[in-house]
Every structure is written in C-alpha cells, then in structure tokens.
Design a protein around this motif. Sequence first.
Motif, PDB file in Angstrom:
ATOM      1  N   PRO A   1      -6.038   0.124   5.952  1.00  0.00           N
ATOM      2  CA  PRO A   1      -6.091   1.027   4.800  1.00  0.00           C
ATOM      3  C   PRO A   1      -6.732   2.364   5.134  1.00  0.00           C
ATOM      4  CG  PRO A   1      -7.106  -1.091   4.256  1.00  0.00           C
ATOM      5  CD  PRO A   1      -6.693  -1.146   5.684  1.00  0.00           C
ATOM      6  N   ASP A   2      -7.728   2.366   6.024  1.00  0.00           N
ATOM      7  CA  ASP A   2      -8.373   3.623   6.390  1.00  0.00           C
ATOM      8  C   ASP A   2      -7.380   4.586   7.043  1.00  0.00           C
ATOM      9  OD1 ASP A   2      -8.305   1.681   8.470  1.00  0.00           O
ATOM     10  OD2 ASP A   2      -9.823   2.769   9.605  1.00  0.00           O
ATOM     11  N   SER A   3      -6.572   4.073   7.944  1.00  0.00           N
ATOM     12  CA  SER A   3      -5.566   4.916   8.609  1.00  0.00           C
ATOM     13  C   SER A   3      -4.401   5.237   7.682  1.00  0.00           C
ATOM     14  CB  SER A   3      -5.037   4.214   9.854  1.00  0.00           C
ATOM     15  OG  SER A   3      -6.082   4.020  10.785  1.00  0.00           O
ATOM     16  N   LEU A   4      -4.005   4.285   6.854  1.00  0.00           N
ATOM     17  CA  LEU A   4      -2.888   4.521   5.936  1.00  0.00           C
ATOM     18  C   LEU A   4      -3.228   5.597   4.914  1.00  0.00           C
ATOM     19  CD1 LEU A   4      -1.765   0.833   5.348  1.00  0.00           C
ATOM     20  CD2 LEU A   4      -0.546   2.575   6.655  1.00  0.00           C
ATOM     21  N   LYS A   5      -4.490   5.712   4.529  1.00  0.00           N
ATOM     22  CA  LYS A   5      -4.909   6.752   3.570  1.00  0.00           C
ATOM     23  C   LYS A   5      -4.619   8.130   4.101  1.00  0.00           C
ATOM     24  CE  LYS A   5      -8.341   4.051   1.133  1.00  0.00           C
ATOM     25  NZ  LYS A   5      -9.756   3.807   0.883  1.00  0.00           N
ATOM     26  N   GLU A   6      -4.653   8.286   5.421  1.00  0.00           N
ATOM     27  CA  GLU A   6      -4.337   9.580   6.028  1.00  0.00           C
ATOM     28  C   GLU A   6      -2.878   9.965   5.796  1.00  0.00           C
ATOM     29  OE1 GLU A   6      -5.607   9.740  10.097  1.00  0.00           O
ATOM     30  OE2 GLU A   6      -7.571   8.899   9.606  1.00  0.00           O
ATOM     31  N   LEU A   7      -1.989   8.987   5.672  1.00  0.00           N
ATOM     32  CA  LEU A   7      -0.582   9.279   5.384  1.00  0.00           C
ATOM     33  C   LEU A   7      -0.397   9.768   3.956  1.00  0.00           C
ATOM     34  CD1 LEU A   7       1.203   6.168   6.967  1.00  0.00           C
ATOM     35  CD2 LEU A   7       0.918   8.443   7.964  1.00  0.00           C
TER      36      LEU A   7
ATOM     37  N   PRO B   1       2.254  -5.620  11.086  1.00  0.00           N
ATOM     38  CA  PRO B   1       3.166  -4.484  10.987  1.00  0.00           C
ATOM     39  C   PRO B   1       2.725  -3.327  11.873  1.00  0.00           C
ATOM     40  CG  PRO B   1       1.677  -4.433   9.136  1.00  0.00           C
ATOM     41  CD  PRO B   1       1.364  -5.685   9.921  1.00  0.00           C
ATOM     42  N   ILE B   2       3.680  -2.461  12.130  1.00  0.00           N
ATOM     43  CA  ILE B   2       3.423  -1.235  12.870  1.00  0.00           C
ATOM     44  C   ILE B   2       4.020  -0.094  12.058  1.00  0.00           C
ATOM     45  CG2 ILE B   2       3.863   0.051  14.978  1.00  0.00           C
ATOM     46  CD1 ILE B   2       4.161  -2.746  16.328  1.00  0.00           C
ATOM     47  N   VAL B   3       3.201   0.889  11.764  1.00  0.00           N
ATOM     48  CA  VAL B   3       3.661   2.075  11.038  1.00  0.00           C
ATOM     49  C   VAL B   3       3.740   3.200  12.054  1.00  0.00           C
ATOM     50  CG1 VAL B   3       3.161   3.719   9.198  1.00  0.00           C
ATOM     51  CG2 VAL B   3       2.598   1.301   8.889  1.00  0.00           C
ATOM     52  N   MET B   4       4.945   3.726  12.224  1.00  0.00           N
ATOM     53  CA  MET B   4       5.154   4.827  13.165  1.00  0.00           C
ATOM     54  C   MET B   4       5.552   6.070  12.391  1.00  0.00           C
ATOM     55  SD  MET B   4       7.315   3.087  16.196  1.00  0.00           S
ATOM     56  CE  MET B   4       6.556   2.003  17.383  1.00  0.00           C
ATOM     57  N   GLN B   5       4.928   7.167  12.764  1.00  0.00           N
ATOM     58  CA  GLN B   5       5.250   8.452  12.166  1.00  0.00           C
ATOM     59  C   GLN B   5       5.251   9.485  13.280  1.00  0.00           C
ATOM     60  OE1 GLN B   5       2.317   9.996   9.419  1.00  0.00           O
ATOM     61  NE2 GLN B   5       3.841  11.122   8.304  1.00  0.00           N
ATOM     62  N   ASP B   6       6.113  10.481  13.169  1.00  0.00           N
ATOM     63  CA  ASP B   6       6.174  11.522  14.189  1.00  0.00           C
ATOM     64  C   ASP B   6       4.814  12.194  14.349  1.00  0.00           C
ATOM     65  OD1 ASP B   6       8.878  11.020  14.540  1.00  0.00           O
ATOM     66  OD2 ASP B   6       9.495  12.586  13.148  1.00  0.00           O
TER      67      ASP B   6
ATOM     68  N   PHE C   1       0.828  -1.196   0.000  1.00  0.00           N
ATOM     69  CA  PHE C   1       0.000   0.000   0.000  1.00  0.00           C
ATOM     70  C   PHE C   1       0.869   1.255   0.000  1.00  0.00           C
ATOM     71  CE2 PHE C   1      -2.226   3.510   1.882  1.00  0.00           C
ATOM     72  CZ  PHE C   1      -3.512   3.428   1.370  1.00  0.00           C
ATOM     73  N   LEU C   2       1.868   1.280   0.870  1.00  0.00           N
ATOM     74  CA  LEU C   2       2.738   2.455   0.957  1.00  0.00           C
ATOM     75  C   LEU C   2       3.501   2.679  -0.345  1.00  0.00           C
ATOM     76  CD1 LEU C   2       4.089   1.961   4.587  1.00  0.00           C
ATOM     77  CD2 LEU C   2       2.341   3.585   3.824  1.00  0.00           C
ATOM     78  N   LYS C   3       4.005   1.605  -0.939  1.00  0.00           N
ATOM     79  CA  LYS C   3       4.729   1.729  -2.207  1.00  0.00           C
ATOM     80  C   LYS C   3       3.811   2.220  -3.314  1.00  0.00           C
ATOM     81  CE  LYS C   3       8.391  -1.677  -1.536  1.00  0.00           C
ATOM     82  NZ  LYS C   3       8.968  -2.948  -2.021  1.00  0.00           N
TER      83      LYS C   3
END
Length: 60
Positions: A52-58, A37-42, A5-7
């Motif tokens: 996918p719902d949360s990843l779309k915010e990135l 997996p764990i996606v960490m962002q500042d 998804f990120l790629k």
Amino acid sequence: MTKRFLKEHNVNFEERNINQDPKYLDFLKQQGFKSVPIVMQDNTDPIVGFRPDSLKELVG
C-alpha cells in the motif's frame, strides 16, 4: 488486495492473469520474479506483492 486498492483509488490498470494465460508466468519468471502480484509502470521500479505504501505513489 492490490487489485481492490487500485480500483478503489481509480487507478487504471491492465490485468494479466497468469492462471488464464501462462505466457505471462513465463515472462515474469524470465524477469526474475518469484511471486505475484506485480505492478509494472513505465519509468518506475515494479511493485511486488501488496505494498500500500508504494501503491499510494501511483495514486498521486
């Protein structure tokens, strides 16, 4: 699926593989995580699992 998804959405990320470097597993356990997996962002809460719902915010 998270990595794909990120790629596909051109989100830059740094992969830390717990199988290749177990110190990352120890770090995650110390933080209280029990799955990947764990996606960490500042400045945001971590995203745990394929969300996918949360990843779309990135993506923006």
